[in-house]
Design a protein around this motif. Structure first.
Motif, mmCIF file in Angstrom:
data_model
loop_
_atom_site.group_PDB
_atom_site.id
_atom_site.type_symbol
_atom_site.label_atom_id
_atom_site.label_comp_id
_atom_site.label_asym_id
_atom_site.label_seq_id
_atom_site.Cartn_x
_atom_site.Cartn_y
_atom_site.Cartn_z
ATOM 1 N N HIS A 1 0.846 -1.200 0.000
ATOM 2 C CA HIS A 1 0.000 0.000 0.000
ATOM 3 C C HIS A 1 0.883 1.252 0.000
ATOM 4 C CE1 HIS A 1 -3.010 -2.947 1.116
ATOM 5 N NE2 HIS A 1 -2.396 -3.192 2.247
ATOM 6 N N PRO A 2 1.713 1.430 -1.029
ATOM 7 C CA PRO A 2 2.611 2.594 -1.012
ATOM 8 C C PRO A 2 1.876 3.925 -0.948
ATOM 9 C CG PRO A 2 2.630 1.506 -3.163
ATOM 10 C CD PRO A 2 1.922 0.584 -2.227
ATOM 11 N N TRP A 3 0.618 3.965 -1.397
ATOM 12 C CA TRP A 3 -0.149 5.210 -1.370
ATOM 13 C C TRP A 3 -0.425 5.679 0.054
ATOM 14 C CZ3 TRP A 3 -5.006 5.281 0.929
ATOM 15 C CH2 TRP A 3 -5.618 4.044 1.158
ATOM 16 N N MET A 4 -0.498 4.750 1.014
ATOM 17 C CA MET A 4 -0.741 5.154 2.401
ATOM 18 C C MET A 4 0.473 5.871 2.974
ATOM 19 S SD MET A 4 -2.678 1.875 4.105
ATOM 20 C CE MET A 4 -2.990 2.776 5.624
ATOM 21 N N LYS B 1 -5.469 12.852 13.535
ATOM 22 C CA LYS B 1 -4.989 12.780 14.911
ATOM 23 C C LYS B 1 -5.426 11.482 15.588
ATOM 24 C CE LYS B 1 -4.612 17.767 15.624
ATOM 25 N NZ LYS B 1 -5.107 18.953 16.350
ATOM 26 N N ARG B 2 -6.657 11.083 15.346
ATOM 27 C CA ARG B 2 -7.133 9.842 15.972
ATOM 28 C C ARG B 2 -6.448 8.628 15.348
ATOM 29 N NH1 ARG B 2 -13.327 8.000 17.468
ATOM 30 N NH2 ARG B 2 -12.793 5.886 18.094
ATOM 31 N N TYR B 3 -6.253 8.657 14.037
ATOM 32 C CA TYR B 3 -5.548 7.580 13.340
ATOM 33 C C TYR B 3 -4.147 7.409 13.915
ATOM 34 C CZ TYR B 3 -3.326 5.344 9.199
ATOM 35 O OH TYR B 3 -2.636 4.523 8.342
ATOM 36 N N ILE C 1 -4.165 12.785 -2.805
ATOM 37 C CA ILE C 1 -5.532 13.246 -3.101
ATOM 38 C C ILE C 1 -6.557 12.467 -2.286
ATOM 39 C CG2 ILE C 1 -7.267 13.464 -4.944
ATOM 40 C CD1 ILE C 1 -4.971 13.985 -6.893
ATOM 41 N N PHE C 2 -6.226 11.229 -1.883
ATOM 42 C CA PHE C 2 -7.133 10.494 -1.000
ATOM 43 C C PHE C 2 -7.514 11.356 0.198
ATOM 44 C CE2 PHE C 2 -8.106 7.854 2.647
ATOM 45 C CZ PHE C 2 -8.951 6.876 2.140
ATOM 46 N N LEU C 3 -6.546 12.075 0.771
ATOM 47 C CA LEU C 3 -6.822 12.908 1.949
ATOM 48 C C LEU C 3 -7.341 14.290 1.574
ATOM 49 C CD1 LEU C 3 -3.843 12.045 4.336
ATOM 50 C CD2 LEU C 3 -6.217 11.286 4.501
ATOM 51 N N ASP D 1 -8.172 0.729 8.141
ATOM 52 C CA ASP D 1 -8.033 1.442 9.410
ATOM 53 C C ASP D 1 -8.195 2.950 9.236
ATOM 54 O OD1 ASP D 1 -7.602 -0.848 11.014
ATOM 55 O OD2 ASP D 1 -5.525 -0.941 10.333
ATOM 56 N N ILE D 2 -7.636 3.523 8.174
ATOM 57 C CA ILE D 2 -7.823 4.961 7.971
ATOM 58 C C ILE D 2 -9.271 5.251 7.577
ATOM 59 C CG2 ILE D 2 -6.966 4.852 5.584
ATOM 60 C CD1 ILE D 2 -6.767 7.858 8.015
ATOM 61 N N LYS D 3 -9.882 4.350 6.812
ATOM 62 C CA LYS D 3 -11.287 4.535 6.434
ATOM 63 C C LYS D 3 -12.196 4.481 7.646
ATOM 64 C CE LYS D 3 -13.967 1.313 5.275
ATOM 65 N NZ LYS D 3 -15.113 0.514 5.830
ATOM 66 N N ARG D 4 -12.004 3.471 8.505
ATOM 67 C CA ARG D 4 -12.852 3.329 9.676
ATOM 68 C C ARG D 4 -12.631 4.473 10.664
ATOM 69 N NH1 ARG D 4 -16.503 2.414 10.823
ATOM 70 N NH2 ARG D 4 -16.544 1.056 12.653
#
Length: 625
Positions: A384-387, A473-475, A454-456, A488-491
């Protein structure tokens, strides 16, 4: 028969429940290494003791190690990749002329001589004192264990290793283009990661990495004239000197001493990197929360001024990251001139150092960002290099914009243009593609760095900037020192905002579906105006729409996306906003009415923020003439 069916059903239900509710676990590896470097032939010898804790529910009968230096040999997978990829990394190839006078690109690895290649040879491998069977396959060492490692148990591996530092082709190596003598990244036998998906024993072909959390205790013996910078805290700084010593301390060495042994401890990291050179200038600047920022750069009058100007800027950047994402947890970070692009490592970066101030500032800002989005939030950057690259690019662009006197309304505008160029090229691959297996380098880079960013930035458009800020911050707080996944970032964003975002993660990262909305028609309707929009692309989106009137006023309309079950907060509290009925994805057209006639309208715009990645924007603006 009924009893058998019922028992089978109960068994299936229990197994399914276990799969869904299995607690999070991760492996742990504590390294002790002693290495001696021969700076005349660039070879090194070392011993490694590794205490491995199996926190998984699996019994392990094999383990795997990475032998990264073996990639820098003619015929390796990394060499083969350079022969067949259409756009090889320019740093890894050279231009040569064929007998008929044509100029072609040649792999630099292909032409390495025996004393220029990299290698890492393992001997005397033991598990708890008993010999274990080993097999080398390229850059991977497969170990058949002397005894299985049971769940929730520890074992100790010991081994000896002999290595040779390659002429620098990419990242690791010696005597690079900027004259740095030793860039020691991916230099030691590194245990591969084992997680809920199994082993991640990826060969070293191109780019990214994944590692096991642990503590490193490393002793490096090298010629006393060399200055070392890297991961970890130097334990004997007042005996070593080289800029590490406390203020007022004078360091002297025994007259006959030819070498020094540097002792570093790096707690709770998943990698260990160092660089060494006889001409390093070493500065230490106090950063936020009493963190020591170390700067190692070549003593070159042409570039020293840029590095001096960089130092206070990086204090500001670290402070920004602390406030935007979360506190940096270590007490040290090092910016090291390594002579090849820029690459993130534990508690440090190796980066180019001879460029402009703007260039080294951009690189240093990006690589420091990786401390949060790789070396604290350690997602699998191979899968997942995009993360990793994307989230780091997002925070880098945000930080650099913060440093500007005149801030840009959309600091990500350039990223959207690069993404559109990728879409129009027809070469885009889903972000679920493994980092090594993109057809070409350019689509990989845009997909990982740009589309990942761009995801963010687009998520700001979807759920609001305040929610994205809170989600980051929560992530960070929930997953630091872990291995978060895309879910995990989605949830986390769902928990913070209350929005349903599975569609967003699926379409944006797992497909090449694109966003394309348009204004189909604007018509008079008995003194009012009916606006009809159309969804042309496959990927759904909520819609922000702005109407500018001829009298100089304006208002916005918000069309929620039905599958989100969410209404975004008004991004501009000073502007009137009307929330319309939601738009279901299966309905390609959507109409609504403005309570003014068409002649009073000057312009209608879909997404005035520019944060929605609409790939064809010619139909996003309607001007009344």
């Amino acid at each position: 028969m009924r009893k058998i069916i019922l028992l089978s059903f109960l068994s299936f239900g229990l197994n399914s429940a276990f799969a869904q509710n299995a607690p999070y676990w991760q492996q742990h590896a504590d390294y002790k290494m002693e290495v001696s470097m021969d700076v005349k032939n660039y070879q090194y010898k070392g011993k490694q003791e590794l205490v491995y804790t199996n926190n998984s529910p699996d019994t392990l009968r094999k383990v795997f190690y990475h032998l990264f230096p073996n990639a820098f040999q003619p015929g390796s997978e990394m060499d083969a990749r350079l022969h067949f990829i259409k756009d090889p990394d320019a740093r890894m190839v050279s231009k040569v002329k064929t007998p008929d006078g044509k100029e072609v690109k040649q792999s630099r690895i292909e032409s390495l001589k025996p004393n220029e290649i990299g290698f890492l040879k393992i001997t005397n491998f033991k598990q708890d004192g008993a010999a274990a069977q080993t097999r080398v396959s390229g850059t991977i060492l497969e170990v058949t264990l002397a005894k299985p490692i049971l769940p929730n148990s520890k074992t100790t591996f010991t081994l000896d290793f002999d290595g040779q530092v390659p002429v620098q082709v990419r990242r690791s190596g010696r005597n690079n283009s900027e004259g740095v003598e030793l860039s020691m990244s991916q230099w030691y036998p590194k245990l591969a990661e084992f997680d809920f998906e199994g082993w991640h024993a990826d060969p070293y072909i191109a780019r990214e990495f994944h590692g096991v959390w642990g503590n490193f205790d490393v002793k490096i013996t090298i010629d006393k004239d060399y200055t070392i910078g890297g991961s970890g805290y130097l334990q004997d700084k007042n005996s070593i000197g080289h800029g590490y010593q406390d203020e007022g301390v004078t360091v002297t060495y025994p007259k006959k001493a030819k070498t020094l042994t540097w002792h570093f401890i790096a707690p709770n990291v998943h990698d260990f990197t160092w660089a060494a050179d006889k001409e390093y200038t070493h500065d230490i600047v106090k950063g936020p929360n009493d963190v020591d920022l170390h700067f190692f750069y070549k003593n070159n009058p042409k570039t020293t001024a840029n590095w001096k100007q960089l130092e206070p800027l990086m204090v500001k950047v670290m402070d920004y990251y602390n406030h935007r994402v979360g506190q940096y947890p270590y007490k040290q970070y090092s910016f090291i001139q390594g002579g090849d692009g820029g690459m993130e490592y534990a508690m440090c970066t190796l980066m180019l150092g001879n460029g402009t101030l703007e260039g080294i500032l951009g690189t240093a800002t990006h690589e420091l960002g990786h401390s949060w989005f790789q070396h604290i939030l350690a997602s699998n950057e191979s899968k997942h290099p995009w993360m990793d690259e994307g989230f780091t690019t997002y925070i880098e662009d945000s930080a650099l914009n913060e440093l500007k006197e005149k801030k840009e309304a959309n600091p990500f505008a350039g990223n959207y243009k690069a993404y559109y160029s990728l879409v129009n090229s027809g070469k885009e691959q889903p972000q679920t593609t493994h980092g090594d297996r993109y057809d070409e380098n350019r689509p990989y880079s845009i997909s990982s760095y740009i589309k990942g960013s761009i995801f963010l930035s687009q998520l700001e458009y979807v759920i609001g900037k305040e929610n994205v800020d809170a989600a980051l911050k929560r992530y960070y707080n929930d997953f630091k020192f872990k291995h978060p996944t895309p879910n995990d970032i989605k949830r986390t964003a769902e928990r913070v905002s209350g929005a349903e975002l599975d569609w967003y993660l699926t379409d944006w990262t797992q497909t090449t579906n694109t966003i394309d909305y348009g204004i189909k028609d604007v018509a008079d309707n008995a003194g009012k105006t009916t606006v009809t929009l159309e969804r042309i692309g496959r990927m759904p989106m909520p819609i922000d729409l702005k109407v500018d009137y001829t009298d100089g006023t304006s208002e916005t309309f918000y069309i929620p996306l039905r599958m989100m079950n969410f209404i975004k907060p008004n991004p501009n509290a000073n502007e009137k906003r009307t929330v319309l009925e939601d738009w279901a994805w299966a309905q390609q057209n959507y109409s609504f009415t403005i309570d003014k006639n068409k002649t009073s309208i000057k312009k209608i715009t879909i997404d005035p923020s520019g944060l929605m990645a609409d790939v064809k924007q010619t139909n996003n603006v309607f001007e009344v003439k």
